[in-house]
Design an enzyme around this catalytic site. Structure first.
Site, short mmCIF file in Angstrom:
data_model
loop_
_atom_site.label_atom_id
_atom_site.label_comp_id
_atom_site.label_asym_id
_atom_site.label_seq_id
_atom_site.Cartn_x
_atom_site.Cartn_y
_atom_site.Cartn_z
CB SER A 141 -0.60 0.04 1.02
OG SER A 141 -1.10 0.74 1.04
CE1 TYR A 154 -4.30 -2.18 5.00
CE2 TYR A 154 -3.52 0.19 4.48
CZ TYR A 154 -3.67 -0.94 3.65
OH TYR A 154 -3.58 -1.49 2.97
N1 NAP Z 1 -8.49 -1.99 -2.15
C1 NAP Z 1 -7.82 -0.41 -1.75
O1 NAP Z 1 -7.84 0.82 -2.63
C2 NAP Z 1 -5.69 -1.09 -1.55
C3 NAP Z 1 -4.74 0.12 -1.99
C4 NAP Z 1 -3.94 -0.27 -1.17
C5 NAP Z 1 -3.37 -1.60 -0.98
N2 NAP Z 1 -4.35 -2.69 -0.97
C6 NAP Z 1 -3.86 -4.13 -0.50
O2 NAP Z 1 -5.04 -4.42 -0.90
C7 NAP Z 1 -4.41 -5.88 -0.80
C8 NAP Z 1 -6.44 -6.86 -1.08
O3 NAP Z 1 -6.92 -5.17 0.20
P1 NAP Z 1 -9.07 -5.51 -0.76
O4 NAP Z 1 -9.17 -3.85 -0.67
O5 NAP Z 1 -9.50 -6.32 -1.63
O6 NAP Z 1 -9.97 -5.68 0.18
P2 NAP Z 1 -10.88 -6.82 0.85
O7 NAP Z 1 -11.91 -6.93 -0.19
O8 NAP Z 1 -11.62 -6.27 2.77
O9 NAP Z 1 -10.39 -8.14 0.75
C9 NAP Z 1 -10.06 -8.72 1.30
C10 NAP Z 1 -9.74 -10.24 1.56
O10 NAP Z 1 -8.61 -10.85 2.57
C11 NAP Z 1 -9.46 -11.74 3.35
N3 NAP Z 1 -8.64 -11.29 4.73
C12 NAP Z 1 -8.39 -11.18 5.79
N4 NAP Z 1 -7.72 -11.04 6.68
C13 NAP Z 1 -7.32 -12.55 6.08
C14 NAP Z 1 -7.35 -13.61 7.27
N5 NAP Z 1 -6.68 -13.29 8.63
N6 NAP Z 1 -6.70 -14.95 6.84
C15 NAP Z 1 -7.06 -14.86 5.43
N7 NAP Z 1 -7.78 -14.24 4.68
C16 NAP Z 1 -8.13 -13.08 5.37
C17 NAP Z 1 -10.74 -11.37 3.07
O11 NAP Z 1 -11.66 -12.14 3.09
P3 NAP Z 1 -12.17 -12.76 4.26
O12 NAP Z 1 -13.12 -11.89 5.12
O13 NAP Z 1 -13.44 -13.53 4.92
O14 NAP Z 1 -11.52 -13.65 5.48
C18 NAP Z 1 -10.75 -11.14 1.68
O15 NAP Z 1 -10.40 -11.97 0.45
C19 NAP Z 1 -5.28 -5.69 0.72
O16 NAP Z 1 -3.59 -6.20 0.91
C20 NAP Z 1 -4.97 -4.71 1.15
O17 NAP Z 1 -3.99 -4.59 2.25
C21 NAP Z 1 -5.37 -2.00 -1.29
#
Ligand code: NAP
Length: 238
Positions: A141, A154
């Site tokens: 991130s 985070y």
């Molecule tokens: N979206 C953005 O704008 C953004 C920006 C910068 C970085 N990121 C990074 O991109 C990645 C994906 O983010 P996203 O926005 O797609 O998030 P999201 O929609 O919240 O999805 C997160 C995923 O991680 C799983 N998860 C969470 N805790 C877990 C655990 N303890 N064990 C196994 N699985 C787990 C969740 O499923 P369950 O809850 O069912 O476990 C879900 O499948 C992350 O690393 C985030 O930091 C996102």
């Protein structure tokens, strides 16, 4: 079919960015396993993605050592090796200044976003080392490279993840091993909406839009590229 005969594990592959990366990999010929905590979300992602090719799902909380062991055994029995690991699962915690940051939330976020990545990566390294072209992709991130007010645990966890990225890239460079990190940039997901509740999600790229960099890092096109940081936004198809 850039990923034909490749095997890939995507943590947090049930939703958001991880789910899109899983679908993109399957469409490009890879055999994919997705993991997450919620079984119902995993099942619906698996049903949707399996229209395009081979995908399996397994429930795994990456901070639970027994879950990590079960997942590692599952990968070992299914494929006997692993070509691509996408460390994508993570949690946001709360947006708060340090003076008010709840200690239990701090501990949870560090546990999932840093310790969990370490447990899973360590357990899977022997299987990755059996691949001819192994690639680890760590999803970071912008606040994992530059600290910013109210991003608390985070941000700290993502800095730690970047350290893990650099350490692994250095340790494994003699093994034809690629370890890189990707900053997705603001992307239309549940986590982004939690972090920015007043933002209009329609103004953001979708998880599908940002998948090209993940395909590049998984495919042999990125052979020899390791220890680098990639901005997913720079790879969006115009
Ligand atoms: N979206 C953005 O704008 C953004 C920006 C910068 C970085 N990121 C990074 O991109 C990645 C994906 O983010 P996203 O926005 O797609 O998030 P999201 O929609 O919240 O999805 C997160 C995923 O991680 C799983 N998860 C969470 N805790 C877990 C655990 N303890 N064990 C196994 N699985 C787990 C969740 O499923 P369950 O809850 O069912 O476990 C879900 O499948 C992350 O690393 C985030 O930091 C996102």
């Amino acid at each position: 079919m850039k990923l034909k005969s490749k095997t890939a594990l995507i943590t947090g592959g049930s939703k958001g960015i991880g789910r899109s990366v899983a679908e993109a990999y399957v469409k490009d010929g890879a055999s994919v396993i997705i993991c997450a905590r919620s079984e119902s979300a995993l099942n619906s992602a698996k049903d949707e993605i399996s229209r395009f090719g081979e995908v399996d799902s397994i429930q795994c909380d990456i901070v639970n050592k027994q879950d990590v062991k079960n997942l590692t055994n599952f990968v070992s029995q299914k494929w006997g090796k692993l070509d691509i690991l996408v460390n994508n699962a993570s949690i946001l915690g709360v947006r708060s200044t340090i003076i008010d940051y709840p200690e239990d939330v701090w501990a949870d976020v560090i546990n999932v976003n840093l310790n969990g990545q370490f447990y899973l990566t360590k357990a899977l390294l022997p299987l990755l080392l059996k691949s001819e072209q192994p690639s680890i992709i760590n999803v970071n991130s912008a606040v994992g490279y530059v600290g910013k007010a109210t991003w608390g645990a985070y941000s700290a966890s993502k800095f730690g993840m970047e350290a893990l990225n650099q350490i692994l890239a250095d340790e494994l460079q003699t093994h034809n091993f690629r370890v890189n990190s990707v900053n997705p940039g603001a992307t239309r997901t549940k986590m982004r909406a939690e972090a920015y509740p007043d933002e209009d999600p329609q103004t953001l790229p979708t998880p599908d839009d940002i998948s090209p960099v993940f395909l590049y890092l998984a495919s042999d096109e990125s052979q020899g590229v390791t220890g680098k940081v990639f901005e997913a936004r720079d790879w969006i198809r115009k």
